[in-house]
Design a protein around this motif. Structure first.
Motif, PDB file in Angstrom:
ATOM      1  N   ASP A 147       0.857  -1.182   0.000  1.00 41.05           N
ATOM      2  CA  ASP A 147       0.000   0.000   0.000  1.00 41.05           C
ATOM      3  C   ASP A 147       0.896   1.236   0.000  1.00 41.05           C
ATOM      4  O   ASP A 147       0.852   2.069   0.898  1.00 41.05           O
ATOM      5  CB  ASP A 147      -0.913  -0.018   1.232  1.00 41.05           C
ATOM      6  CG  ASP A 147      -1.957   1.083   1.201  1.00 41.05           C
ATOM      7  OD1 ASP A 147      -2.432   1.420   0.104  1.00 41.05           O
ATOM      8  OD2 ASP A 147      -2.299   1.603   2.280  1.00 41.05           O
ATOM      9  N   LYS A 161      -4.984   0.963  -2.352  1.00 43.80           N
ATOM     10  CA  LYS A 161      -6.247   0.254  -2.202  1.00 43.80           C
ATOM     11  C   LYS A 161      -7.281   0.587  -3.276  1.00 43.80           C
ATOM     12  O   LYS A 161      -7.910  -0.346  -3.805  1.00 43.80           O
ATOM     13  CB  LYS A 161      -6.818   0.534  -0.805  1.00 43.80           C
ATOM     14  CG  LYS A 161      -8.078  -0.246  -0.475  1.00 43.80           C
ATOM     15  CD  LYS A 161      -8.536   0.048   0.947  1.00 43.80           C
ATOM     16  CE  LYS A 161      -9.708  -0.825   1.354  1.00 43.80           C
ATOM     17  NZ  LYS A 161     -10.923  -0.564   0.550  1.00 43.80           N
ATOM     18  N   ASP A 165      -9.085  -2.336  -5.380  1.00 48.36           N
ATOM     19  CA  ASP A 165     -10.536  -2.549  -5.310  1.00 48.36           C
ATOM     20  C   ASP A 165     -11.137  -2.647  -6.706  1.00 48.36           C
ATOM     21  O   ASP A 165     -11.921  -3.550  -7.006  1.00 48.36           O
ATOM     22  CB  ASP A 165     -11.206  -1.398  -4.549  1.00 48.36           C
ATOM     23  CG  ASP A 165     -11.149  -1.561  -3.036  1.00 48.36           C
ATOM     24  OD1 ASP A 165     -11.175  -2.706  -2.562  1.00 48.36           O
ATOM     25  OD2 ASP A 165     -11.083  -0.538  -2.333  1.00 48.36           O
ATOM     26  N   MET A 177      -9.634  -5.968   2.917  1.00 54.18           N
ATOM     27  CA  MET A 177      -8.546  -5.285   2.238  1.00 54.18           C
ATOM     28  C   MET A 177      -8.217  -4.066   3.103  1.00 54.18           C
ATOM     29  O   MET A 177      -8.648  -2.948   2.841  1.00 54.18           O
ATOM     30  CB  MET A 177      -8.903  -4.881   0.811  1.00 54.18           C
ATOM     31  CG  MET A 177      -7.698  -4.355   0.021  1.00 54.18           C
ATOM     32  SD  MET A 177      -8.077  -3.866  -1.685  1.00 54.18           S
ATOM     33  CE  MET A 177      -8.392  -5.463  -2.453  1.00 54.18           C
ATOM     34  N   GLU A 178      -7.469  -4.339   4.164  1.00 52.72           N
ATOM     35  CA  GLU A 178      -7.241  -3.332   5.188  1.00 52.72           C
ATOM     36  C   GLU A 178      -5.768  -3.263   5.548  1.00 52.72           C
ATOM     37  O   GLU A 178      -5.018  -4.223   5.355  1.00 52.72           O
ATOM     38  CB  GLU A 178      -8.054  -3.666   6.445  1.00 52.72           C
ATOM     39  CG  GLU A 178      -9.564  -3.704   6.218  1.00 52.72           C
ATOM     40  CD  GLU A 178     -10.317  -4.193   7.426  1.00 52.72           C
ATOM     41  OE1 GLU A 178      -9.654  -4.595   8.415  1.00 52.72           O
ATOM     42  OE2 GLU A 178     -11.559  -4.170   7.392  1.00 52.72           O
ATOM     43  N   LEU A 192      -1.308  -3.993   2.902  1.00 54.99           N
ATOM     44  CA  LEU A 192      -2.707  -4.332   3.106  1.00 54.99           C
ATOM     45  C   LEU A 192      -2.822  -5.845   3.246  1.00 54.99           C
ATOM     46  O   LEU A 192      -2.178  -6.588   2.495  1.00 54.99           O
ATOM     47  CB  LEU A 192      -3.552  -3.903   1.905  1.00 54.99           C
ATOM     48  CG  LEU A 192      -3.598  -2.421   1.561  1.00 54.99           C
ATOM     49  CD1 LEU A 192      -4.264  -2.228   0.203  1.00 54.99           C
ATOM     50  CD2 LEU A 192      -4.342  -1.634   2.632  1.00 54.99           C
TER      51      LEU A 192
END
Length: 202
Positions: A147, A161, A165, A177-178, A192
């Motif tokens: 990320d 991100k 996505d 997806m963090e 991520l």
């Protein structure tokens, strides 16, 4: 300087990096985030694929947890030779010296650990469709994506991100997806954790 679009798929390129000890993506042990996820994964007989596996520290961790069906694939002969030597008497591991994009088969789980970032970004749509084709219904990709962007020309190649996505959404349900909370210290705040489940297309 324009990037050679096939650079990341050239076996000689990757093999030279291994032989010269310049595999900077190699952290020396299994990723803590992946280990933590797999510790609670219930199906020990699940067919697991680790693409661009390198030293495949995750494979040893999976064996220790009791997983029984692990496929490792890498394009670099040097990496594959090392793996075959290390796991020569281990029937639970299948080692392939092959280009990921030519692979056939069906898997329940794909573990992503620095393979996606090794690919030229132009190949990322191909990665998505190829993983989709390799996964069984309901199968998942779990693992880590960067990320961040890198100052030097890749590989590794970074990203963020929103673009991930958009890339995965047509084919995968995004469960997670963090920002990864247990990255290795040098990568803290730049990864991520992903948990993506294959969609069923009518």
């Amino acid at each position: 300087m324009e990037l050679d679009q096939n650079k990341q798929l050239d076996a000689n390129y990757w093999n030279n990096r291994w032989e010269q000890g310049t595999s900077g993506w190699d952290i020396g042990y299994a990723s803590p985030a992946i280990v933590e996820y797999m510790q609670q994964y219930p199906d020990k007989d699940a067919a697991i694929l680790i693409p661009g596996c390198g030293n495949a520290y995750e494979a040893k961790a999976l064996l220790d947890m009791g997983f029984s069906n692990i496929t490792l694939i890498d394009i670099a002969p040097h990496a594959v030779e090392q793996l075959r030597s290390r796991y020569s008497n281990e029937p639970r591991i299948n080692i392939l010296h092959q280009d990921f994009f030519t692979l056939n088969g069906q898997f329940d789980l794909i573990i992503e650990q620095t393979f996606f970032c090794a690919l030229n970004p132009e190949l990322r749509p191909d990665y998505v469709t190829k993983t989709y084709s390799l996964l069984a219904p309901g199968g998942r990709i779990i693992g880590l994506l960067f990320d961040t962007e890198f100052e030097k020309q890749g590989p590794p190649f970074g990203g963020f991100k929103p673009e991930y996505d958009a890339l995965f959404a047509p084919y995968y349900m995004v469960h997670t997806m963090e920002r990864c909370t247990n990255s290795i210290p040098p990568r803290a705040g730049t990864e991520l954790f992903i948990n993506l489940q294959k969609k069923t297309h009518e």
